[in-house]
Design a protein around this motif. Structure first.
Motif, PDB file in Angstrom:
ATOM      1  N   ALA A   1     -11.235   4.926 -11.649  1.00  0.00           N
ATOM      2  CA  ALA A   1     -12.381   5.675 -12.187  1.00  0.00           C
ATOM      3  C   ALA A   1     -12.644   5.296 -13.650  1.00  0.00           C
ATOM      4  CB  ALA A   1     -12.123   7.173 -12.059  1.00  0.00           C
ATOM      5  N   ARG A   2     -11.576   5.069 -14.399  1.00  0.00           N
ATOM      6  CA  ARG A   2     -11.754   4.692 -15.807  1.00  0.00           C
ATOM      7  C   ARG A   2     -12.317   3.277 -15.944  1.00  0.00           C
ATOM      8  NH1 ARG A   2      -6.382   6.526 -19.074  1.00  0.00           N
ATOM      9  NH2 ARG A   2      -7.756   6.162 -20.880  1.00  0.00           N
ATOM     10  N   LEU A   3     -11.984   2.417 -14.995  1.00  0.00           N
ATOM     11  CA  LEU A   3     -12.503   1.047 -15.035  1.00  0.00           C
ATOM     12  C   LEU A   3     -13.966   0.966 -14.607  1.00  0.00           C
ATOM     13  CD1 LEU A   3      -9.506  -0.906 -13.427  1.00  0.00           C
ATOM     14  CD2 LEU A   3     -10.231  -1.011 -15.818  1.00  0.00           C
ATOM     15  N   ASP A   4     -14.396   1.912 -13.834  1.00  0.00           N
ATOM     16  CA  ASP A   4     -15.753   1.874 -13.270  1.00  0.00           C
ATOM     17  C   ASP A   4     -16.799   1.796 -14.385  1.00  0.00           C
ATOM     18  OD1 ASP A   4     -17.617   1.923 -11.151  1.00  0.00           O
ATOM     19  OD2 ASP A   4     -17.979   4.053 -11.510  1.00  0.00           O
TER      20      ASP A   4
ATOM     21  N   ALA B   1       0.807  -1.227   0.000  1.00  0.00           N
ATOM     22  CA  ALA B   1       0.000   0.000   0.000  1.00  0.00           C
ATOM     23  C   ALA B   1       0.835   1.271   0.000  1.00  0.00           C
ATOM     24  CB  ALA B   1      -0.942  -0.008   1.203  1.00  0.00           C
ATOM     25  N   GLY B   2       2.105   1.188   0.438  1.00  0.00           N
ATOM     26  CA  GLY B   2       2.940   2.374   0.487  1.00  0.00           C
ATOM     27  C   GLY B   2       3.501   2.810  -0.853  1.00  0.00           C
ATOM     28  N   LEU B   3       3.267   2.045  -1.910  1.00  0.00           N
ATOM     29  CA  LEU B   3       3.786   2.433  -3.224  1.00  0.00           C
ATOM     30  C   LEU B   3       3.101   3.709  -3.712  1.00  0.00           C
ATOM     31  CD1 LEU B   3       3.920  -1.013  -5.094  1.00  0.00           C
ATOM     32  CD2 LEU B   3       5.749   0.140  -3.833  1.00  0.00           C
ATOM     33  N   PRO B   4       3.846   4.640  -4.285  1.00  0.00           N
ATOM     34  CA  PRO B   4       3.242   5.882  -4.783  1.00  0.00           C
ATOM     35  C   PRO B   4       2.107   5.652  -5.762  1.00  0.00           C
ATOM     36  CG  PRO B   4       5.641   6.060  -4.783  1.00  0.00           C
ATOM     37  CD  PRO B   4       5.321   4.632  -4.441  1.00  0.00           C
ATOM     38  N   PHE B   5       2.157   4.546  -6.506  1.00  0.00           N
ATOM     39  CA  PHE B   5       1.123   4.256  -7.495  1.00  0.00           C
ATOM     40  C   PHE B   5      -0.278   4.339  -6.898  1.00  0.00           C
ATOM     41  CE2 PHE B   5      -1.844   1.135  -9.200  1.00  0.00           C
ATOM     42  CZ  PHE B   5      -1.873   1.444 -10.545  1.00  0.00           C
ATOM     43  N   PHE B   6      -0.444   3.828  -5.692  1.00  0.00           N
ATOM     44  CA  PHE B   6      -1.796   3.739  -5.135  1.00  0.00           C
ATOM     45  C   PHE B   6      -2.361   5.096  -4.739  1.00  0.00           C
ATOM     46  CE2 PHE B   6      -0.268  -0.644  -4.571  1.00  0.00           C
ATOM     47  CZ  PHE B   6      -1.279  -1.287  -5.268  1.00  0.00           C
ATOM     48  N   ASP B   7      -1.516   6.074  -4.524  1.00  0.00           N
ATOM     49  CA  ASP B   7      -1.990   7.439  -4.274  1.00  0.00           C
ATOM     50  C   ASP B   7      -2.078   8.256  -5.552  1.00  0.00           C
ATOM     51  OD1 ASP B   7      -2.340   7.252  -1.496  1.00  0.00           O
ATOM     52  OD2 ASP B   7      -0.228   7.677  -1.108  1.00  0.00           O
ATOM     53  N   GLN B   8      -1.113   8.055  -6.441  1.00  0.00           N
ATOM     54  CA  GLN B   8      -0.985   8.937  -7.594  1.00  0.00           C
ATOM     55  C   GLN B   8      -1.695   8.443  -8.851  1.00  0.00           C
ATOM     56  OE1 GLN B   8       3.259   9.379  -8.075  1.00  0.00           O
ATOM     57  NE2 GLN B   8       3.563  10.172  -6.005  1.00  0.00           N
ATOM     58  N   ASP B   9      -1.718   7.140  -9.062  1.00  0.00           N
ATOM     59  CA  ASP B   9      -2.231   6.596 -10.323  1.00  0.00           C
ATOM     60  C   ASP B   9      -3.514   5.786 -10.182  1.00  0.00           C
ATOM     61  OD1 ASP B   9       0.109   7.298 -12.195  1.00  0.00           O
ATOM     62  OD2 ASP B   9       1.121   6.235 -10.575  1.00  0.00           O
ATOM     63  N   TRP B  10      -3.631   5.025  -9.106  1.00  0.00           N
ATOM     64  CA  TRP B  10      -4.760   4.123  -8.968  1.00  0.00           C
ATOM     65  C   TRP B  10      -6.116   4.830  -8.953  1.00  0.00           C
ATOM     66  CZ3 TRP B  10      -6.988   0.028 -10.151  1.00  0.00           C
ATOM     67  CH2 TRP B  10      -8.081  -0.482  -9.442  1.00  0.00           C
TER      68      TRP B  10
ATOM     69  N   ASP C   1       2.091   0.495 -15.868  1.00  0.00           N
ATOM     70  CA  ASP C   1       3.491   0.090 -15.868  1.00  0.00           C
ATOM     71  C   ASP C   1       4.280   0.689 -14.719  1.00  0.00           C
ATOM     72  OD1 ASP C   1       2.845   2.420 -17.554  1.00  0.00           O
ATOM     73  OD2 ASP C   1       5.018   2.596 -17.780  1.00  0.00           O
ATOM     74  N   ARG C   2       3.834   1.817 -14.201  1.00  0.00           N
ATOM     75  CA  ARG C   2       4.517   2.409 -13.047  1.00  0.00           C
ATOM     76  C   ARG C   2       4.411   1.518 -11.821  1.00  0.00           C
ATOM     77  NH1 ARG C   2       2.955   7.089 -15.912  1.00  0.00           N
ATOM     78  NH2 ARG C   2       0.839   7.170 -15.078  1.00  0.00           N
ATOM     79  N   LEU C   3       3.319   0.792 -11.707  1.00  0.00           N
ATOM     80  CA  LEU C   3       3.155  -0.121 -10.579  1.00  0.00           C
ATOM     81  C   LEU C   3       4.194  -1.230 -10.638  1.00  0.00           C
ATOM     82  CD1 LEU C   3       1.724  -1.248  -8.098  1.00  0.00           C
ATOM     83  CD2 LEU C   3       0.040  -2.296  -9.625  1.00  0.00           C
ATOM     84  N   ALA C   4       4.427  -1.796 -11.807  1.00  0.00           N
ATOM     85  CA  ALA C   4       5.396  -2.889 -11.936  1.00  0.00           C
ATOM     86  C   ALA C   4       6.786  -2.439 -11.503  1.00  0.00           C
ATOM     87  CB  ALA C   4       5.418  -3.403 -13.373  1.00  0.00           C
ATOM     88  N   ARG C   5       7.226  -1.283 -11.971  1.00  0.00           N
ATOM     89  CA  ARG C   5       8.560  -0.799 -11.605  1.00  0.00           C
ATOM     90  C   ARG C   5       8.654  -0.502 -10.114  1.00  0.00           C
ATOM     91  NH1 ARG C   5      12.259   0.407 -15.476  1.00  0.00           N
ATOM     92  NH2 ARG C   5      13.336   1.787 -14.018  1.00  0.00           N
ATOM     93  N   GLN C   6       7.625   0.114  -9.566  1.00  0.00           N
ATOM     94  CA  GLN C   6       7.648   0.443  -8.144  1.00  0.00           C
ATOM     95  C   GLN C   6       7.633  -0.812  -7.276  1.00  0.00           C
ATOM     96  OE1 GLN C   6       4.529   3.273  -7.157  1.00  0.00           O
ATOM     97  NE2 GLN C   6       5.075   4.577  -8.887  1.00  0.00           N
ATOM     98  N   ALA C   7       6.851  -1.812  -7.679  1.00  0.00           N
ATOM     99  CA  ALA C   7       6.776  -3.042  -6.900  1.00  0.00           C
ATOM    100  C   ALA C   7       8.114  -3.770  -6.903  1.00  0.00           C
ATOM    101  CB  ALA C   7       5.675  -3.946  -7.450  1.00  0.00           C
TER     102      ALA C   7
END
Length: 218
Positions: A22-25, A8-17, A132-138
């Motif tokens: 919203a787009r998936l909704d 949960a601490g990955l920046p992706f979840f605050d910045q991108d998710w 793709d930012r999630l993969a690199r951050q993870a």
């Protein structure tokens, strides 16, 4: 949908998710809310030992289960996974009984796709959404725990994680296992035994790639 707490601490979840969510909704997307973060939930950062990177979920409903290259147990093996198992039989003498790779994930194999969602019948449709930012951050987060073994099949995976592997990591880069490229360096690369030899040299447990208690030979 629940987020993977260990990551949960990955920046992706605050910045991108929030934007991606919203787009998936309202869309009928795959693999669906219950499986979208399956790779991260099954392999927390402190457990990750091996990284295998795929592209995006299978676009056929009922096939993808949220893990790179993996399918639901009842799904016939996709062509790339069939070639992966062929190479595993050459390398280790056996392969898993079906295409569900959850047992890899539970042993520390981080099976991430660079895009974690897709629309039915539309492969790659969400590839430019920022997943793709999630993969690199993870991967960078998992590297804080220990050296990692990278199995990077094809130019897409190699480019997606470029610059992340360190001197202490193991990096296996070959052609992709797809029928179009498997004979250009994937077959004969023996990634499974090479990873296990590296793990053993570090005093770590090898990966039971074939799920030995139910492995089938031939």
């Amino acid at each position: 949908m629940s987020l993977p707490e260990a990551w949960a601490g990955l920046p992706f979840f605050d910045q991108d998710w929030p934007g991606i969510s919203a787009r998936l909704d309202g869309q009928d997307w795959l693999p669906g809310a219950s499986r979208v973060f399956a790779a991260l939930k099954l392999t927390p950062p402190e457990a990750a030992r091996v990284v295998i990177l795929g592209q995006d979920p299978y676009p056929t409903p009922g096939h993808a289960n949220g893990l790179a290259f993996s399918v639901t147990p009842e799904t016939a093996l996709p062509r790339s996974l069939k070639n992966i198992y062929t190479e595993m039989r050459e390398d280790l003498g056996h392969a898993p009984p079906n295409g569900d790779l959850s047992h890899w994930a539970r042993q520390g194999v981080l099976l991430l796709n660079t895009s974690l969602s897709v629309l039915p019948g539309q492969a790659g449709v969400h590839a430019k959404w920022g997943w793709d930012r999630l993969a690199r951050q993870a991967v960078a987060r998992a590297q804080k725990e220990r050296p990692l073994a990278f199995i990077l099949w094809g130019a897409h995976a190699q480019k997606a994680l470029a610059g992340l592997p360190r001197a202490q990591d193991l990096v296996i880069e070959t052609a992709h296992p797809s029928p179009l490229s498997a004979r250009r360096g994937f077959f004969g690369s023996r990634p499974f035994s090479r990873v296990n030899d590296w793990l053993a040299a570090r005093g770590d447990m090898p990966i039971d790639w074939a799920l030995s208690e139910t492995a089938v030979a031939g």
